[in-house]
Design a protein around this motif. Structure first.
Motif, mmCIF file in Angstrom:
data_model
loop_
_atom_site.group_PDB
_atom_site.id
_atom_site.type_symbol
_atom_site.label_atom_id
_atom_site.label_comp_id
_atom_site.label_asym_id
_atom_site.label_seq_id
_atom_site.Cartn_x
_atom_site.Cartn_y
_atom_site.Cartn_z
ATOM 1 N N GLU A 61 143.216 76.892 -27.315
ATOM 2 C CA GLU A 61 143.118 75.869 -26.270
ATOM 3 C C GLU A 61 143.097 74.465 -26.859
ATOM 4 O OE1 GLU A 61 139.654 76.973 -24.002
ATOM 5 O OE2 GLU A 61 140.836 78.292 -22.713
ATOM 6 N N TRP A 63 145.139 72.233 -26.466
ATOM 7 C CA TRP A 63 145.659 71.258 -25.512
ATOM 8 C C TRP A 63 144.554 70.391 -24.911
ATOM 9 C CZ3 TRP A 63 143.766 71.890 -20.571
ATOM 10 C CH2 TRP A 63 143.276 73.157 -20.231
ATOM 11 N N HIS A 64 143.289 70.848 -24.973
ATOM 12 C CA HIS A 64 142.181 70.021 -24.470
ATOM 13 C C HIS A 64 142.079 68.690 -25.217
ATOM 14 C CE1 HIS A 64 140.589 72.905 -21.660
ATOM 15 N NE2 HIS A 64 140.384 73.817 -22.589
ATOM 16 N N THR A 70 146.981 68.017 -21.108
ATOM 17 C CA THR A 70 145.964 68.297 -20.097
ATOM 18 C C THR A 70 146.448 67.886 -18.715
ATOM 19 O OG1 THR A 70 144.181 68.002 -21.713
ATOM 20 C CG2 THR A 70 143.581 67.832 -19.390
ATOM 21 N N ARG A 73 149.058 70.447 -17.492
ATOM 22 C CA ARG A 73 148.417 71.705 -17.121
ATOM 23 C C ARG A 73 147.640 71.558 -15.817
ATOM 24 N NH1 ARG A 73 147.458 76.054 -20.705
ATOM 25 N NH2 ARG A 73 148.640 75.907 -22.642
ATOM 26 N N GLU A 130 139.454 65.065 -19.734
ATOM 27 C CA GLU A 130 139.145 65.545 -18.385
ATOM 28 C C GLU A 130 139.886 64.699 -17.360
ATOM 29 O OE1 GLU A 130 136.573 67.924 -15.665
ATOM 30 O OE2 GLU A 130 137.133 68.097 -17.780
#
Length: 234
Positions: A61, A63-64, A70, A73, A130
């Motif tokens: 993961e 890609w975070h 992000t 996705r 985020e």
């Protein structure tokens, strides 16, 4: 011209003042280095989750750690907008980023469906990214104000520029597999024309952040423009 950061910060502050949202923050809020507060929409529901990813290692993961990956996705895995498959713009400043996501037109040129706002979830320099909102243009979502308390019914509104638009709305939470509610469809169009409707939810949201999304399309793609805002549930 004001920077995207200045524009969005002003909008968040204005919304907070309007809604009287200066209440104690939940542990899930994303707070940037300059003190701005945002709703954590996706992929992490809390600071604990983001810290766990950083502590345990990226694994498959990674890609975070990439705001552009992000953002893409988010549009595909969370919103389900599969035609939006590329980034069209990118700006990064310290612990915030703005990513344009879009799709190809019939003539081969890329067009932007939305510009997503992301922040680092945590104080570490390599904290994960985020999604916390969007910077709106031809399709806006200004009601309810950012950070507003979401109930069983959400009165939504904004402006739209276009011809023969058909607006869809949906409320989602990253902690739940299914949408909380879906609305279809509101006919709209014109130049910065106001729109408004009410989205009825099938159930009251769980405590945490709520993503409200509005989109329109049907001319050259199923989703041509969309906007999101971050709400909260107690």
């Amino acid at each position: 011209m004001s920077s995207p950061r200045a524009i969005l910060s002003a909008l968040v502050l204005s919304a907070a003042l309007t809604a009287g949202l200066f209440a104690p923050m939940s542990r899930a809020d994303v707070v940037t280095a300059d003190g701005a507060t945002y709703q954590p929409l996706w992929p992490f529901a809390s600071q604990d989750e983001a810290d766990r990813w950083l502590r345990d290692g990226a694994g498959d993961e990674q890609w975070h750690a990439d705001p552009q990956a992000t953002a893409l996705r988010f549009t595909r895995d969370f919103l389900g907008f599969f035609e939006i498959d590329r980034t069209t713009s990118f700006t990064e400043e310290a612990d915030e980023a703005w990513v344009g996501v879009g799709y190809p037109l019939p003539n081969g040129e890329n067009t932007t469906a939305a510009t997503l706002h992301l922040v680092r979830f945590g104080a570490a320099e390599d904290a994960p990214w985020e999604v916390v909102g969007s910077v709106d243009d031809t399709l806006t979502l200004s009601t309810p104000p950012y950070g507003h308390l979401a109930g069983i019914a959400i009165d939504a509104g904004g402006t739209v520029t276009g011809v023969d638009e058909s607006l869809h709305l949906q409320a989602k939470q990253s902690t739940q597999p299914d949408a909380l509610g879906t609305y279809c469809c509101l006919a709209a169009g014109g130049s910065a024309s106001e729109w408004s409707t009410t989205l009825e939810l099938s159930d009251r949201p769980q405590p945490g952040a709520v993503t409200l999304v509005v989109w329109t399309g049907g001319h050259v793609a199923e989703v041509e423009d969309f906007a999101i805002t971050g709400l909260r549930a107690d």
